[in-house]
Scaffold this active site. Structure first.
Site, PDB file in Angstrom:
ATOM      1  N   ARG A  87     -23.459  52.010 -22.266  1.00 48.20           N
ATOM      2  CA  ARG A  87     -22.829  50.931 -21.645  1.00 48.20           C
ATOM      3  C   ARG A  87     -22.685  49.866 -22.546  1.00 48.20           C
ATOM      4  O   ARG A  87     -21.681  49.122 -22.829  1.00 48.20           O
ATOM      5  CB  ARG A  87     -23.630  50.306 -20.271  1.00 48.20           C
ATOM      6  CG  ARG A  87     -23.083  51.114 -19.245  1.00 48.20           C
ATOM      7  CD  ARG A  87     -23.987  50.894 -18.204  1.00 48.20           C
ATOM      8  NE  ARG A  87     -23.842  51.638 -16.887  1.00 48.20           N
ATOM      9  CZ  ARG A  87     -23.132  51.417 -16.010  1.00 48.20           C
ATOM     10  NH1 ARG A  87     -22.373  50.122 -15.876  1.00 48.20           N
ATOM     11  NH2 ARG A  87     -22.782  52.153 -14.723  1.00 48.20           N
ATOM     12  N   ASP A 147     -15.785  46.473  -5.138  1.00 49.03           N
ATOM     13  CA  ASP A 147     -17.007  47.128  -4.500  1.00 49.03           C
ATOM     14  C   ASP A 147     -16.885  46.435  -2.988  1.00 49.03           C
ATOM     15  O   ASP A 147     -17.280  47.175  -1.819  1.00 49.03           O
ATOM     16  CB  ASP A 147     -18.182  46.395  -5.082  1.00 49.03           C
ATOM     17  CG  ASP A 147     -17.942  46.495  -6.459  1.00 49.03           C
ATOM     18  OD1 ASP A 147     -18.606  47.638  -7.029  1.00 49.03           O
ATOM     19  OD2 ASP A 147     -17.531  45.883  -7.207  1.00 49.03           O
ATOM     20  N   ARG A 150     -14.505  48.293  -0.945  1.00 53.19           N
ATOM     21  CA  ARG A 150     -14.966  49.910  -0.734  1.00 53.19           C
ATOM     22  C   ARG A 150     -15.911  49.903   0.512  1.00 53.19           C
ATOM     23  O   ARG A 150     -15.834  50.891   1.587  1.00 53.19           O
ATOM     24  CB  ARG A 150     -15.705  50.321  -1.987  1.00 53.19           C
ATOM     25  CG  ARG A 150     -14.762  50.973  -3.142  1.00 53.19           C
ATOM     26  CD  ARG A 150     -15.540  51.054  -4.270  1.00 53.19           C
ATOM     27  NE  ARG A 150     -14.631  51.847  -5.261  1.00 53.19           N
ATOM     28  CZ  ARG A 150     -14.867  51.725  -6.480  1.00 53.19           C
ATOM     29  NH1 ARG A 150     -16.103  51.267  -7.254  1.00 53.19           N
ATOM     30  NH2 ARG A 150     -13.547  52.468  -7.308  1.00 53.19           N
ATOM     31  N   HIS A 174     -20.668  43.117 -11.113  1.00 52.49           N
ATOM     32  CA  HIS A 174     -19.776  44.439 -10.832  1.00 52.49           C
ATOM     33  C   HIS A 174     -20.584  45.794 -11.635  1.00 52.49           C
ATOM     34  O   HIS A 174     -20.106  45.852 -12.685  1.00 52.49           O
ATOM     35  CB  HIS A 174     -18.351  44.413 -11.408  1.00 52.49           C
ATOM     36  CG  HIS A 174     -17.601  45.449 -11.140  1.00 52.49           C
ATOM     37  ND1 HIS A 174     -17.461  46.360  -9.966  1.00 52.49           N
ATOM     38  CD2 HIS A 174     -16.975  46.376 -12.315  1.00 52.49           C
ATOM     39  CE1 HIS A 174     -16.465  47.228 -10.272  1.00 52.49           C
ATOM     40  NE2 HIS A 174     -16.415  47.385 -11.589  1.00 52.49           N
TER      41      HIS A 174
HETATM   42  P1  6V0 Z   1      -6.984  53.444 -19.771  1.00 57.11           P
HETATM   43  O1  6V0 Z   1      -5.699  54.009 -18.997  1.00 57.11           O
HETATM   44  O2  6V0 Z   1      -7.206  53.799 -20.914  1.00 57.11           O
HETATM   45  O3  6V0 Z   1      -5.890  51.685 -20.403  1.00 57.11           O
HETATM   46  C1  6V0 Z   1      -6.251  50.843 -21.040  1.00 57.11           C
HETATM   47  C2  6V0 Z   1      -5.065  50.394 -21.892  1.00 57.11           C
HETATM   48  O4  6V0 Z   1      -5.476  49.291 -22.645  1.00 57.11           O
HETATM   49  C3  6V0 Z   1      -4.347  51.348 -22.677  1.00 57.11           C
HETATM   50  O5  6V0 Z   1      -3.012  51.631 -22.372  1.00 57.11           O
HETATM   51  C4  6V0 Z   1      -4.431  50.867 -24.196  1.00 57.11           C
HETATM   52  O6  6V0 Z   1      -3.600  51.060 -25.022  1.00 57.11           O
HETATM   53  C5  6V0 Z   1      -4.753  49.230 -24.015  1.00 57.11           C
HETATM   54  N1  6V0 Z   1      -5.416  48.521 -25.092  1.00 57.11           N
HETATM   55  C6  6V0 Z   1      -6.372  49.012 -25.618  1.00 57.11           C
HETATM   56  N2  6V0 Z   1      -6.606  47.974 -26.627  1.00 57.11           N
HETATM   57  C7  6V0 Z   1      -5.610  46.934 -26.563  1.00 57.11           C
HETATM   58  C8  6V0 Z   1      -5.457  45.735 -27.034  1.00 57.11           C
HETATM   59  N3  6V0 Z   1      -6.210  45.516 -28.246  1.00 57.11           N
HETATM   60  N4  6V0 Z   1      -4.548  45.118 -26.682  1.00 57.11           N
HETATM   61  C9  6V0 Z   1      -3.688  45.604 -25.603  1.00 57.11           C
HETATM   62  N5  6V0 Z   1      -4.001  46.413 -24.934  1.00 57.11           N
HETATM   63  C10 6V0 Z   1      -4.905  47.355 -25.483  1.00 57.11           C
HETATM   64  O7  6V0 Z   1      -8.001  52.612 -18.907  1.00 57.11           O
HETATM   65  P2  6V0 Z   1      -7.984  52.122 -17.455  1.00 57.11           P
HETATM   66  O8  6V0 Z   1      -6.421  51.424 -17.083  1.00 57.11           O
HETATM   67  O9  6V0 Z   1      -8.268  53.138 -16.698  1.00 57.11           O
HETATM   68  O10 6V0 Z   1      -9.068  50.961 -17.529  1.00 57.11           O
HETATM   69  C11 6V0 Z   1      -8.844  49.594 -17.954  1.00 57.11           C
HETATM   70  C12 6V0 Z   1      -9.952  48.929 -17.982  1.00 57.11           C
HETATM   71  O11 6V0 Z   1     -10.304  48.618 -16.581  1.00 57.11           O
HETATM   72  C13 6V0 Z   1     -11.404  49.577 -18.520  1.00 57.11           C
HETATM   73  O12 6V0 Z   1     -12.295  48.621 -19.034  1.00 57.11           O
HETATM   74  C14 6V0 Z   1     -11.947  49.824 -16.941  1.00 57.11           C
HETATM   75  O13 6V0 Z   1     -13.487  50.043 -17.011  1.00 57.11           O
HETATM   76  C15 6V0 Z   1     -11.573  48.669 -16.328  1.00 57.11           C
HETATM   77  N6  6V0 Z   1     -11.725  48.708 -14.682  1.00 57.11           N
HETATM   78  C16 6V0 Z   1     -12.257  47.881 -13.993  1.00 57.11           C
HETATM   79  C17 6V0 Z   1     -12.672  47.826 -12.781  1.00 57.11           C
HETATM   80  C18 6V0 Z   1     -13.213  46.831 -12.153  1.00 57.11           C
HETATM   81  O14 6V0 Z   1     -13.428  46.908 -10.688  1.00 57.11           O
HETATM   82  N7  6V0 Z   1     -13.328  45.503 -12.435  1.00 57.11           N
HETATM   83  C19 6V0 Z   1     -12.194  49.051 -12.163  1.00 57.11           C
HETATM   84  C20 6V0 Z   1     -11.556  50.098 -12.565  1.00 57.11           C
HETATM   85  C21 6V0 Z   1     -11.202  50.217 -14.094  1.00 57.11           C
END
Ligand code: 6V0
Length: 309
Positions: A87, A147, A150, A174
């Protein structure tokens, strides 16, 4: 004149949040920004093809200059945890990504509230507030809104009662050290414990909370990622800001002495409105809850100290 919102990061979460906002016809202009320009373009085009059913708005992919004039900027960009990565490794990696994003976005920022979602959200929202130099109320972490949503779902199912009557909060980090605020949970105004008693049901609160706490991992184990729940949580936070609803939600802001917690970001019930975090509510929680909340804040602070600089 309608509202303009930018979403930085058009992955599962960013695209789902954009879709939710389009269905709710929340904004007049929605721009998706991603380092993967094809992905942002494809998602914007796909969502725009539903507009004849959802209503007029402009959905497009853009770059950081489009952050100008946005009422809300949602940040969902980041890397996901790779096998073998801790993490903390991920926290360090996403801190670097977030620093570059905040640097770029602040070149064009002229107004609006930043809603930070990428994980570890409490750490990244804290760093975003520091890097941006914006007032604490203008940078919000989506925190434990998901959370708590949920928790409400699981309580509603356990008690077989309309979810609209269920109020409950999960506060703190979180993450692992979060805690349920049972003292502030109620069913249509009836305190949770009292409702359970009069309903004649038996509820194991610890088991219910454990199920909620493990929900993210359970979803990831079954389908690889979580995005619908967080997308609707983002939609609600953004709506409360745009429409100045003053909705009470457990979002994260950098605290300044509330609950005896200072200079760390932790999630507690907060009035969310046009200026972002309008007011952090200091509820009269039990001593045990207060100790757990303070412990949770220290967990977040420890990670912040590991990743900063
Ligand atoms: P994903 O589907 O991998 O999307 C991430 C996106 O970020 C991709 O499209 C990448 O191209 C883009 N990206 C990476 N680096 C950059 C950058 N420098 N500039 C612009 N874009 C970039 O991940 P997903 O959408 O599933 O999750 C995104 C984030 O949300 C992660 O950190 C998760 O851990 C977080 N979440 C947070 C939650 C919460 O409750 N706070 C809940 C679910 C996911």
């Amino acid at each position: 004149m309608g509202f303009k919102v930018a979403i930085i990061g058009a992955g599962f979460v960013g695209a789902s949040a954009a879709y939710a906002m389009s269905i709710n016809n929340l904004v007049s202009e929605l721009v998706l920004i991603d380092v993967n320009k094809e992905k942002a373009y494809g998602e914007a085009l796909d969502i725009s093809h539903g507009l004849s059913f959802a209503g007029n708005m402009t959905v497009y992919s853009g770059d950081y200059s489009d952050v100008k004039d946005c009422d809300v900027i949602v940040v969902t960009a980041g890397a996901a945890r790779k096998p073998g990565e801790t993490r903390l490794d991920l926290a360090k990696k996403n801190t670097m990504i977030m620093k570059s994003i905040v640097t770029e976005l602040m070149k064009h920022y002229n107004k609006g509230v930043i809603v930070s979602v990428s994980n570890p959200v409490d750490v990244l929202a804290y760093m975003t507030q520091k890097w941006s130099g914006l007032p604490a109320n203008k940078v919000i972490g989506s925190g434990t809104v998901l959370d708590s949503a949920r928790l409400r779902t699981h309580i509603s199912q356990a008690l077989d009662v309309d979810i609209a009557n269920v109020h409950g909060y999960i506060v703190g980090e979180h993450g692992d050290s979060q805690l349920p605020l049972w003292s502030a949970s109620h069913i249509a105004g009836v305190p949770f414990d009292e409702y359970v008693k009069i309903s004649g049901l038996s509820i194991d609160k610890d088991a219910l909370f454990s199920e909620v706490k493990a929900a993210g991992a359970t979803i990831i184990k079954n389908k690889g990622a979580t995005y619908y729940g967080i997308a609707l949580s983002i939609n609600r936070i953004v709506e409360s800001i745009l429409k100045d609803f003053n909705t009470i939600m457990p979002v994260g802001t950098v605290l300044d002495g509330q609950y005896g917690i200072k200079d760390v970001l932790v999630n507690v019930p907060t009035v969310v409105g046009g200026n972002g975090a309008e007011k952090v509510l200091e509820l009269n929680i039990s001593d045990a809850e207060l100790q757990l909340l303070k412990h949770s804040a220290e967990q977040v602070r420890a990670v912040i100290n590991e990743v900063k600089d």
